[in-house]
Design a protein around this motif. Structure first.
Motif, short mmCIF file in Angstrom:
data_model
loop_
_atom_site.label_atom_id
_atom_site.label_comp_id
_atom_site.label_asym_id
_atom_site.label_seq_id
_atom_site.Cartn_x
_atom_site.Cartn_y
_atom_site.Cartn_z
N UNK A 107 -3.68 -1.28 9.80
CA UNK A 107 -3.38 -2.70 9.70
C UNK A 107 -2.67 -3.01 8.37
N UNK A 108 -3.13 -2.35 7.32
CA UNK A 108 -2.47 -2.52 6.02
C UNK A 108 -1.02 -2.05 6.13
N UNK A 109 -0.83 -0.92 6.79
CA UNK A 109 0.51 -0.38 6.98
C UNK A 109 1.39 -1.37 7.74
N UNK A 110 0.83 -1.95 8.82
CA UNK A 110 1.59 -2.91 9.61
C UNK A 110 1.94 -4.16 8.81
N UNK A 111 0.95 -4.69 8.09
CA UNK A 111 1.20 -5.89 7.29
C UNK A 111 2.25 -5.63 6.21
N UNK A 112 2.19 -4.40 5.65
CA UNK A 112 3.11 -4.13 4.54
C UNK A 112 4.55 -4.10 5.01
N UNK A 113 4.75 -4.00 6.34
CA UNK A 113 6.13 -3.98 6.85
C UNK A 113 6.65 -5.39 7.13
N UNK A 114 5.76 -6.40 7.06
CA UNK A 114 6.19 -7.77 7.30
C UNK A 114 6.83 -8.33 6.04
N UNK A 115 7.79 -9.23 6.26
CA UNK A 115 8.51 -9.74 5.10
C UNK A 115 7.91 -11.04 4.56
N UNK A 116 7.07 -11.72 5.37
CA UNK A 116 6.53 -12.98 4.89
C UNK A 116 5.67 -12.78 3.65
N UNK A 117 5.79 -13.73 2.71
CA UNK A 117 5.00 -13.67 1.49
C UNK A 117 3.51 -13.61 1.80
N UNK A 118 3.10 -14.36 2.83
CA UNK A 118 1.68 -14.40 3.17
C UNK A 118 1.13 -13.03 3.49
N UNK A 119 1.95 -12.20 4.16
CA UNK A 119 1.48 -10.86 4.52
C UNK A 119 1.45 -9.94 3.31
N UNK A 120 2.34 -10.19 2.33
CA UNK A 120 2.29 -9.39 1.10
C UNK A 120 0.92 -9.57 0.44
N UNK A 121 0.50 -10.84 0.40
CA UNK A 121 -0.81 -11.16 -0.17
C UNK A 121 -1.92 -10.51 0.65
N UNK A 122 -1.82 -10.67 1.99
CA UNK A 122 -2.85 -10.11 2.87
C UNK A 122 -2.95 -8.59 2.72
N UNK A 123 -1.78 -7.92 2.57
CA UNK A 123 -1.77 -6.47 2.41
C UNK A 123 -2.64 -6.07 1.24
N UNK A 124 -2.39 -6.71 0.09
CA UNK A 124 -3.17 -6.36 -1.10
C UNK A 124 -4.64 -6.73 -0.92
N UNK A 125 -4.89 -7.87 -0.26
CA UNK A 125 -6.28 -8.26 -0.02
C UNK A 125 -7.00 -7.23 0.82
N UNK A 126 -6.34 -6.74 1.89
CA UNK A 126 -6.97 -5.75 2.76
C UNK A 126 -7.17 -4.43 2.02
N UNK A 127 -6.21 -4.08 1.14
CA UNK A 127 -6.38 -2.86 0.33
C UNK A 127 -7.63 -2.99 -0.53
#
Lengths: 252, 352
Positions: B309-329
Motif C-alpha cells: 500500500x505504501x508502494x502504491x501511494x508513493x506512486x500517486x502524485x497528489x500531495x495528500x498521498x505523499x503525506x499518507x505514504x510517510x504516515x503509513x511508513x
C-alpha cells in the motif's frame, strides 16, 4: 575380586586414525582403577568406550569386546540408553544443567521414573547430595541455580547427579583438573567413600592423585596399554621403561 | 622498538577515529531519514474538517436536529482544502475558494482533528479518505500464514539437520543450498510463488494465503540458519551430561538443547518475520499490487499489505498521498519496532 568390566583386545579408530591398540584390561568390582598417561595416550578414549559415549562422535569404530558383568556392551541387542544407567559418568569440566541444584539431582530419577511421589524424590535428592558431601552446604538453597555454586561444589553436584540413577560403575574423566587443591582433596575423599558402593574408573594425568585414590593403575602410552597392576607395586617397581620415565618425571 | 610502538599507537588512534566517524555518519543518515519521514508523515495523522450548517434546521426530523447540535456538523474537507489549511498549498483551488476558506478560518468554521480514519479506513482513491486498515489486516493475515508455515517447517528442518541427519554428501549439499537460499533476492521467491502457488496449484491470486506462503518460502532458509546457529551454540558438555545419565537423544534435545537454544531460535524467527512484514517485491510478483478498498475477511479474499500500500501511494502524485505514504511508513516502522521489542524481551526472559 571379580571383574566388573573386562576389556578384551580393544581397537578404536577415529576415521583412519587408530587411537587404541589391542587394549586388554580388567576392572575389579568395588575398586578404583586409575588410567594414567600423557595427553593423547588414549586413556579418555578408553573411558568413553565403557559407556559408549564415543558413539556420538561420527566415524568412530571399534574392534574387540567390552564386557560388563560378562555381557558385551557392544552387542547389537544391547540398549545403549540402559547401559548408561548402569555406567554413570563425571566429566572433566563441571557441567551442571542450567537449572536448580534440586533439578540437577532429580533429572536422572525423573527420566527413569525411579520414584513414586514427590516425597520420595525429595528423599532421593537429599540422600545423593549427602553421599556427595554437598547436602549441608546446599540444603537451604536447593532451588537456586546450580551454576552459582563454586567449581568444586559443582563437580560434587555432578557426582551426586551421576549416582542418583543408581549406577554400578562411575567413570570419571579427570574430575579434578579444573579444581583448586582444596576442592580436589574433597573430591578425592569422596571417591574413596564411593568405592564401597561403586566400581570407579578415573582418568588422571596427576600421578599423586592416581597414587592416592586408586587400588589399580594402568599406564597408557600412544594408544597402547604399557602396564597395569596394583597401584603400590606399579609406582614402586614399574616393569616398563616408559612407565618408569613417566613416574620419575622424565617426560609426560 | 620505541618508534615502532609510536606507529602502533598512532594506528590505533586512527582506527578509533575512523570508527567513531563511521558511527557519526550512520547516525546522521538514520536521523535524516527518520526526521524526513516524521516531518512529512505526521500531518497525515490530522485531517481538516469544515463545519456544514443546515439552512433551516427546524424543517429536519428530531434525530437530525439532535445530530446537528448548535446547527452544525463537522465534515471532512477535500484534500485540496486540507493541503491549503495545513500547508498553505494552493493547488487546484480557485482564488474564490481560497477566500471562502480564509473567511471560514476567521469564523472558526474550519478545524484540524486527529485523523481516526487513517487507521480505520481502507484504501481509497481520495487521499483524505484513504486509510491503512485494509493493509494492516492484510499484513496480519499474511504474516499469520507465513508464521504457520515457516516456523514449524524451519525449526523441524534445523533440528533434523543439526541433531539427527547423518553427515554425508547429500546433507552437506542440502546445507550449502539452504545457506545460499538465505541470500537469494526476495523477488525470486515471488517468481517461485507465482509459478507454484498460482499457476500450478491455482490458488486465488492476490490473497493472504498465497502472499503468506510466498513469504514463508522466503523466511524458511533464514529461520533454518538462525535455528541451527542457536542449536550448535549449546555446549556439547551438557548434551554429554544428559546422555551419560541415560537420556535418549530425543530427551536430550527437548529437555536441554531446545530450551537453551530458545532465545536464539525465537530471535531468528521474529527477525525473519519482521523482514517478511516489510517485504514488497515478492508480493508484487504474485499480483498483490492491486487496488483493494475493502479489508480481507478470509485468507482467500483479495488482499493488500502495508508495504505494498505504501508502494502504491508513493506512486500517486497528489500531495495528500505523499503525506499518507510517510504516515503509513511511520506505522510500519512502529509495528516493526514492536516486533523487535518482543524479540528482545523474549531473549532476556529465556536467558534469565
Amino acid at each position: 575380586m571379580p571383574l566388573k568390566i573386562d576389556v578384551k583386545d580393544l581397537n578404536l579408530f577415529y576415521g583412519d586414525k587408530q587411537a587404541l591398540f589391542n587394549v586388554s584390561l580388567g576392572f575389579p568390582e568395588f575398586q578404583t582403577t586409575a588410567l594414567m598417561g600423557p595427553s593423547g595416550c588414549g586413556k579418555s578414549s578408553l573411558l568413553r568406550c565403557l559407556n559408549r559415549l564415543n558413539d556420538i562422535i561420527p566415524n568412530v569404530h571399534i574392534q574387540g569386546k567390552v564386557l560388563l558383568d560378562k555381557e558385551d556392551i557392544y552387542a547389537p541387542s544391547l540398549d545403549v540408553v540402559e547401559l548408561r544407567t548402569h555406567v554413570g559418568m563425571v566429566f572433566q569440566k563441571p557441567n551442571p544443567f542450567p537449572h536448580s541444584i534440586y533439578e540437577n539431582v532429580a533429572y536422572g530419577p525423573r527420566i527413569h521414573t525411579l520414584f513414586k511421589d514427590k516425597t520420595e524424590l525429595d528423599e532421593i535428592v537429599e540422600k545423593n547430595l549427602a553421599r556427595a558431601g554437598l547436602w549441608d552446604e546446599v540444603k537451604d538453597r536447593l532451588h537456586q541455580p546450580a551454576t552459582r555454586l563454586s567449581g568444586g561444589q559443582q563437580q560434587r553436584l555432578c557426582i551426586a547427579r551421576a549416582i542418583a540413577v543408581n549406577p554400578e560403575v562411575i567413570l570419571m574423566d579427570e574430575p579434578c583438573s579444573a579444581l583448586d587443591p582444596i576442592a580436589t582433596a574433597r573430591v578425592e575423599e569422596l571417591i574413596d567413600e564411593l568405592r564401597e558402593r561403586f566400581t570407579i574408573v578415573i582418568v588422571t594425568h596427576n600421578l599423586q592423585q592416581a597414587a592416592r585414590v586408586s587400588q589399580q593403575t594402568a599406564f597408557f602410552h600412544s594408544g597402547h596399554l604399557v602396564e597395569a597392576g596394583e597401584t603400590g607395586a606399579l609406582f614402586t617397581m614399574p616393569q616398563d621403561e616408559r612407565t618408569q620415565g613417566y613416574i620419575t618425571g622424565r617426560y609426560g | 622498538m620505541t618508534s615502532s610502538l609510536k606507529t602502533r599507537r598512532r594506528k590505533e588512534k586512527w582506527f578509533r577515529r575512523m570508527g567513531f566517524l563511521s558511527l557519526c555518519l550512520a547516525l546522521l543518515f538514520l536521523g535524516g531519514i527518520l526526521g524526513k519521514i516524521v516531518y512529512t508523515g505526521y500531518p497525515a495523522f490530522f485531517r481538516t474538517e469544515v463545519a456544514a450548517q443546515a439552512e433551516r434546521p427546524d424543517l429536519l426530523n428530531v434525530h437530525a436536529r439532535y445530530f446537528l447540535k448548535e446547527n452544525k456538523k463537522w465534515i471532512t474537507a477535500s484534500d485540496d482544502v486540507d493541503m491549503y489549511y495545513k500547508h498553505e498549498v494552493v493547488g487546484n483551488l480557485t482564488p474564490h475558494q481560497i477566500q471562502a476558506i480564509d473567511s471560514l478560518k476567521n469564523q472558526g468554521q474550519i478545524r484540524l482533528v486527529f485523523n481516526t480514519g487513517f487507521f480505520t479506513h481502507s484504501d481509497s482513491r481520495e487521499p483524505e479518505l484513504a486509510g491503512i486498515w485494509g493493509g494492516l489486516i492484510g499484513s496480519l493475515l499474511t504474516l499469520f500464514v507465513t508464521f504457520c508455515t515457516a516456523f514449524p517447517i524451519g525449526i523441524g528442518t534445523a533440528l533434523y539437520l543439526e541433531e539427527f541427519a547423518p553427515k554425508n554428501r547429500f546433507t552437506n549439499w542440502v546445507e550449502a543450498n539452504i545457506n545460499n537460499l538465505a541470500a537469494v533476492p526476495s523477488i525470486l521467491f515471488g517468481l517461485l510463488g507465482l509459478v507454484f502457488f498460482i499457476h500450478f496449484l491455482g490458488l486465488p491470486r492476490p490473497s493472504a494465503l498465497v502472499g503468506g506462503l510466498t513469504l514463508g518460502l522466503m523466511s524458511l532458509p533464514v529461520i533454518v540458519v538462525a535455528t541451527r546457529a542457536a542449536l550448535s551454540s549449546v555446549p556439547p558438555t551438557l548434551k554429554e551430561a544428559a546422555l551419560g545419565l541415560g537420556a535418549t537423544p530425543l530427551q536430550v534435545l527437548f529437555h536441554h538443547v531446545v530450551p537453551m537454544a530458545m532465545p536464539g531460535i525465537m530471535t531468528g524467527v521474529i527477525l525473519s518475520l519482521a523482514r517478511a512484514l516489510g517485504e514488497t517485491a515478492p508480493l508484487l510478483m504474485i499480483g498483490m499490487v492491486a487496488f483493494i478498498a475493502t479489508p480481507p475477511s478470509t485468507f482467500l479474499d483479495p488482499t493488500t499489505v502495508l508495504p505494498v500500500q505504501i508502494f502504491n501511494w508513493s506512486r500517486s502524485s497528489e500531495m495528500g498521498f505523499v503525506e499518507n505514504t510517510s504516515g503509513a511508513i511511520l506505522v510500519l516502522l512502529i509495528v516493526l519496532a514492536i516486533l523487535n521489542g518482543i524479540a528482545i524481551f523474549i531473549r532476556k526472559k529465556f536467558e534469565s
